[in-house]
Structures are given as C-alpha cells and as structure tokens.
Write a protein that holds these residues in place. Structure first.
Motif, mmCIF file in Angstrom:
data_model
loop_
_atom_site.group_PDB
_atom_site.id
_atom_site.type_symbol
_atom_site.label_atom_id
_atom_site.label_comp_id
_atom_site.label_asym_id
_atom_site.label_seq_id
_atom_site.Cartn_x
_atom_site.Cartn_y
_atom_site.Cartn_z
ATOM 1 N N ALA A 86 0.817 -1.146 0.104
ATOM 2 C CA ALA A 86 0.100 -0.067 -0.177
ATOM 3 C C ALA A 86 0.983 1.343 0.040
ATOM 4 O O ALA A 86 1.736 1.443 0.890
ATOM 5 N N VAL A 87 0.610 2.189 -0.811
ATOM 6 C CA VAL A 87 1.215 3.399 -1.087
ATOM 7 C C VAL A 87 0.418 4.486 -0.622
ATOM 8 O O VAL A 87 -0.640 4.678 -1.125
ATOM 9 N N ARG A 88 0.964 5.356 0.081
ATOM 10 C CA ARG A 88 0.112 6.453 0.645
ATOM 11 C C ARG A 88 0.245 7.771 -0.319
ATOM 12 O O ARG A 88 1.624 8.167 -0.506
ATOM 13 N N LEU A 89 -0.604 8.433 -0.801
ATOM 14 C CA LEU A 89 -0.451 9.486 -1.918
ATOM 15 C C LEU A 89 -1.351 10.637 -1.167
ATOM 16 O O LEU A 89 -2.444 10.710 -1.269
ATOM 17 N N HIS A 90 -0.466 11.067 -0.207
ATOM 18 C CA HIS A 90 -1.291 12.162 0.690
ATOM 19 C C HIS A 90 -0.691 13.587 0.480
ATOM 20 O O HIS A 90 0.583 13.744 0.340
ATOM 21 N N GLY A 91 -1.505 14.455 0.144
ATOM 22 C CA GLY A 91 -1.124 15.821 0.197
ATOM 23 C C GLY A 91 -1.354 16.450 -1.188
ATOM 24 O O GLY A 91 -2.184 15.946 -2.262
ATOM 25 N N VAL A 92 -1.296 17.966 -1.125
ATOM 26 C CA VAL A 92 -1.378 18.653 -2.587
ATOM 27 C C VAL A 92 -0.138 18.233 -3.320
ATOM 28 O O VAL A 92 0.916 17.762 -3.216
ATOM 29 N N ILE A 93 -0.782 18.025 -4.685
ATOM 30 C CA ILE A 93 0.310 17.725 -5.722
ATOM 31 C C ILE A 93 0.949 18.856 -6.334
ATOM 32 O O ILE A 93 0.399 19.794 -6.867
ATOM 33 N N THR A 94 2.197 19.023 -6.292
ATOM 34 C CA THR A 94 3.064 20.160 -6.591
ATOM 35 C C THR A 94 4.252 19.996 -6.889
ATOM 36 O O THR A 94 5.049 18.779 -6.626
ATOM 37 N N PRO A 95 4.823 20.633 -8.119
ATOM 38 C CA PRO A 95 6.177 20.259 -8.667
ATOM 39 C C PRO A 95 7.173 20.702 -7.736
ATOM 40 O O PRO A 95 8.192 20.198 -7.613
ATOM 41 N N ASN A 96 7.083 21.565 -6.732
ATOM 42 C CA ASN A 96 7.840 22.030 -5.667
ATOM 43 C C ASN A 96 7.170 21.753 -4.428
ATOM 44 O O ASN A 96 6.593 22.507 -3.851
ATOM 45 N N PRO A 97 7.551 20.702 -3.681
ATOM 46 C CA PRO A 97 7.321 20.238 -2.255
ATOM 47 C C PRO A 97 7.658 21.060 -1.273
ATOM 48 O O PRO A 97 7.284 20.961 -0.114
ATOM 49 N N PRO A 100 7.867 24.398 0.370
ATOM 50 C CA PRO A 100 7.251 25.191 1.457
ATOM 51 C C PRO A 100 5.879 24.618 1.870
ATOM 52 O O PRO A 100 5.346 25.059 2.566
ATOM 53 N N VAL A 101 5.215 23.915 0.783
ATOM 54 C CA VAL A 101 4.002 23.418 1.082
ATOM 55 C C VAL A 101 4.128 22.265 1.526
ATOM 56 O O VAL A 101 3.948 21.083 1.068
ATOM 57 N N ALA A 102 4.217 21.969 3.169
ATOM 58 C CA ALA A 102 4.545 20.957 3.871
ATOM 59 C C ALA A 102 3.758 20.527 5.045
ATOM 60 O O ALA A 102 3.805 19.556 5.760
ATOM 61 N N ALA A 103 2.739 21.427 5.372
ATOM 62 C CA ALA A 103 2.353 21.288 6.563
ATOM 63 C C ALA A 103 1.258 19.938 6.401
ATOM 64 O O ALA A 103 1.276 19.128 7.521
ATOM 65 N N ARG A 104 0.448 19.615 5.354
ATOM 66 C CA ARG A 104 0.022 18.387 5.458
ATOM 67 C C ARG A 104 0.349 17.528 4.242
ATOM 68 O O ARG A 104 0.124 16.203 4.029
ATOM 69 N N GLY A 105 1.998 17.656 4.086
ATOM 70 C CA GLY A 105 2.391 16.735 2.984
ATOM 71 C C GLY A 105 2.008 17.069 1.549
ATOM 72 O O GLY A 105 1.354 18.216 1.291
ATOM 73 N N SER A 106 2.890 17.006 0.746
ATOM 74 C CA SER A 106 2.776 17.015 -0.795
ATOM 75 C C SER A 106 3.334 16.087 -1.479
ATOM 76 O O SER A 106 4.116 15.080 -1.186
ATOM 77 N N LEU A 107 3.045 16.020 -2.780
ATOM 78 C CA LEU A 107 3.330 14.925 -3.732
ATOM 79 C C LEU A 107 3.887 15.625 -5.039
ATOM 80 O O LEU A 107 3.310 16.610 -5.679
ATOM 81 N N ASN A 108 4.769 14.832 -5.739
ATOM 82 C CA ASN A 108 5.004 14.936 -6.898
ATOM 83 C C ASN A 108 5.686 13.660 -7.580
ATOM 84 O O ASN A 108 6.055 12.825 -6.753
ATOM 85 N N ALA A 109 6.188 13.643 -8.693
ATOM 86 C CA ALA A 109 6.705 12.334 -9.341
ATOM 87 C C ALA A 109 7.814 11.887 -8.737
ATOM 88 O O ALA A 109 8.333 10.823 -8.545
ATOM 89 N N GLN A 110 8.782 12.944 -8.336
ATOM 90 C CA GLN A 110 10.004 12.512 -7.722
ATOM 91 C C GLN A 110 9.799 11.952 -6.191
ATOM 92 O O GLN A 110 10.602 11.127 -5.863
ATOM 93 N N SER A 111 9.026 12.772 -5.422
ATOM 94 C CA SER A 111 8.844 12.230 -4.111
ATOM 95 C C SER A 111 8.254 10.930 -3.782
ATOM 96 O O SER A 111 8.334 10.398 -3.000
ATOM 97 N N VAL A 112 7.368 10.480 -4.754
ATOM 98 C CA VAL A 112 6.630 9.163 -4.695
ATOM 99 C C VAL A 112 7.563 8.193 -5.569
ATOM 100 O O VAL A 112 7.006 6.924 -5.060
ATOM 101 N N GLU A 113 8.325 8.422 -6.298
ATOM 102 C CA GLU A 113 9.017 7.261 -6.928
ATOM 103 C C GLU A 113 9.568 6.428 -6.248
ATOM 104 O O GLU A 113 9.410 5.129 -6.602
ATOM 105 N N SER A 114 10.258 6.358 -5.058
ATOM 106 C CA SER A 114 10.976 5.364 -4.130
ATOM 107 C C SER A 114 9.711 4.645 -3.569
ATOM 108 O O SER A 114 9.993 3.245 -3.415
ATOM 109 N N ALA A 115 8.913 5.317 -3.224
ATOM 110 C CA ALA A 115 7.548 4.408 -2.424
ATOM 111 C C ALA A 115 6.894 3.358 -3.475
ATOM 112 O O ALA A 115 6.713 2.451 -3.232
ATOM 113 N N LEU A 116 6.671 3.789 -4.640
ATOM 114 C CA LEU A 116 6.105 3.195 -5.898
ATOM 115 C C LEU A 116 7.155 2.015 -6.004
ATOM 116 O O LEU A 116 6.700 0.845 -6.255
ATOM 117 N N THR A 117 8.359 2.356 -6.215
ATOM 118 C CA THR A 117 9.279 1.355 -6.568
ATOM 119 C C THR A 117 9.518 0.354 -5.615
ATOM 120 O O THR A 117 9.623 -0.842 -5.890
#
Length: 290
Positions: A27-38, A40-57
C-alpha cells in the motif's frame, strides 16, 4: 482446534530452509497537495513524481506481491505531476502484472482523483469526497500592496507574452482569455483520462460529471466514479485473506517531517513566498471543509 494449533496456524510456514510468509499487498500513501515544488508546502504533505518514486518502486518490488493499493488523500494540484505519477503507476503495474486498487480517504478530488484513476478499481468510504473533474488556477493580485508600500515592480522582457498574469501587475483581459483556453485544453485531457480508465462504468445520464462537481463516496458509486465502498483492510481482508499489508510512504527529509518546510527558503528570507504557498495549500483543502 487447540490454542496451540491456532497459534501455529498463524505462524509463517517453513518449507525446507525457506520461510513461506504468504502473499503481500503493498500500500502506497499518496497524501497531500500535488505540486512540482514540495518545499514550502509541507504542512499536510505534498506529492510529485520525484517524491513518490521510491515508495512506488518499493511497493512494486515485493517478491510475494499480489496487488498494490493506493491510499489517496489529496485535494489535487499540478496536472502534469498528477499525470506523471499516474503514468508511473500504470507502467509498474504492467511490468509486474498485478492489479492496482485505489482507496479514497478524506478526499480524492481533481488531481487526487486523477491519481485514483490510475488504479484498476477505486474504492471509497461513503463519506469520502470524490470527483472535481475540472481545472482551476488561482493566485494573488499584489498591485495594491505594492503601491501601499511604495514598491516599484521592474520587469524587462523580449516577447509580449513573457509576463502574462504577473501578480504584481494589473490583470489584463487578453491574459485571462489565454488562461481560459489553456484550462479548457487541460480539462479535455482530464476528461479523456477518466473516460479511458473508467469506460462504461461511468453513468451515462450524469450531465455534470465533468463539471468540477464533488460528491460523497456513496454518490460517486452511483455515478460510476468508484467501484465500491470500503476501506483498505476491509476490502483486502476479504479478497486476499492471507495477505500481509505492507505500507510504503514517500520519503521526506527531516525538516519536512518536523513541519519546518524548506530550510534554504527560510535562510534566504523568502517568507512571502512561504506564506503565499501555505495560504494556497490551505485554500485547496478548505474547499472540501478540511
């Protein structure tokens, strides 16, 4: 069956010198606002292709993998990052040839629903907020603020369109028309993705299906936006009763985990950018009462 037998039945089976631990649902958690620049947007987490790559892999690399679950809790964000993450999910799923199930938590809206559509099946809680198949752009107009503090904006460009929608300059009608055309094109791509992934499961008699509306999970089921109502453990427990659920989360640096955001940004004194980013993040969640 004795107590000893019951305990033994739950222990891993030893076959030769190998421990047979049974199947795994990653199970992969995809939580937060989806943004190319994570940053300053960190209060509730953020997502982009780079940040989730390790979890998906990691999720798709399990040797005993029988399925992958996506735990989606996102109000949306950048369309390109949404598409990149979804495409990566489909690429890995095709490589491992395993089903992907999405579970909508508090909200799977806009880009969050784009992510959910990467799954072969979508499940939601009856109270989840699902949908918002549309495109939105937002920002701030700071011209009055600039004048109040006597700050002069100086921009020099080659090309008439290089400074469109500059927040420090008055809004122009032609710039808004250009933005609306861009949004319309992106909206068509969003609709095409949902139609491709959901197909005939979508309700044919729902005229506002692609109008940016948001529905509860219960209503989303009627509209064909989701396939069932349930939670990760409930659905997986029935479908794969012997499976172990292994959670994979995107890695975040220490400052992000402590809620301190981007240290470099803080050191440079870019407090205005951070404040605006935080307001934007809060606005995305507050649209859904969260």
């Amino acid at each position: 069956m004795s107590v000893t037998d019951k305990i033994a039945s739950r222990l891993p089976k030893i076959v030769g010198d190998r421990v047979d631990r049974g199947p795994v649902v990653a199970a992969v958690r995809l939580h937060g606002v989806i943004t190319p620049n994570p940053g300053p947007v960190a209060a509730r987490g953020s997502l982009n292709a780079q940040s989730v790559e390790s979890a998906l892999t990691r999720a798709f690399e399990h040797e005993r993998l029988v399925a992958v679950a996506l735990l989606v809790n996102s109000p949306g964000g950048a369309p390109t990052q949404s598409a990149l993450i979804a495409d990566r999910v489909r690429e890995l799923a095709a490589k491992r040839r395993v089903p992907v199930l999405a579970f909508c938590e508090d909200v799977a809206a806009s880009g969050g629903y784009w992510l959910a559509c990467a799954a072969d099946e979508i499940h939601a809680h009856p109270t989840s907020l699902v949908g918002s198949i549309g495109v939105v752009s937002s920002g701030f107009g700071l011209t009055g603020l600039m004048e109040r503090f006597g700050v002069e904006r100086r921009v020099h460009s080659a090309g008439e369109s290089k400074v469109r929608l500059d927040p420090f300059q008055p809004e122009k009608a032609e710039d808004v028309a250009w933005l609306e055309g861009l949004q319309s094109e992106l909206h068509e791509q969003f609709k095409a993705w949902v139609t491709e992934r959901r197909g005939r499961r979508l309700a044919a008699d729902a005229p506002d299906l692609f109008a940016g509306e948001v529905w509860t999970g219960a209503k989303a089921l009627e509209l064909g936006l989701v396939d069932g109502l349930g939670t990760l453990r409930g659905v997986i427990g029935k479908r794969y009763p012997d499976a172990e659920i292994a959670i994979a989360e995107p890695r975040r640096n220490l400052l992000s985990r402590l809620g301190l955001g981007n240290a470099a940004s803080t050191r440079s004194g870019d407090f205005v950018t951070q404040a605006l980013a935080s307001l934007e993040e809060r606005a995305r969640w507050s649209r859904f009462g969260l």
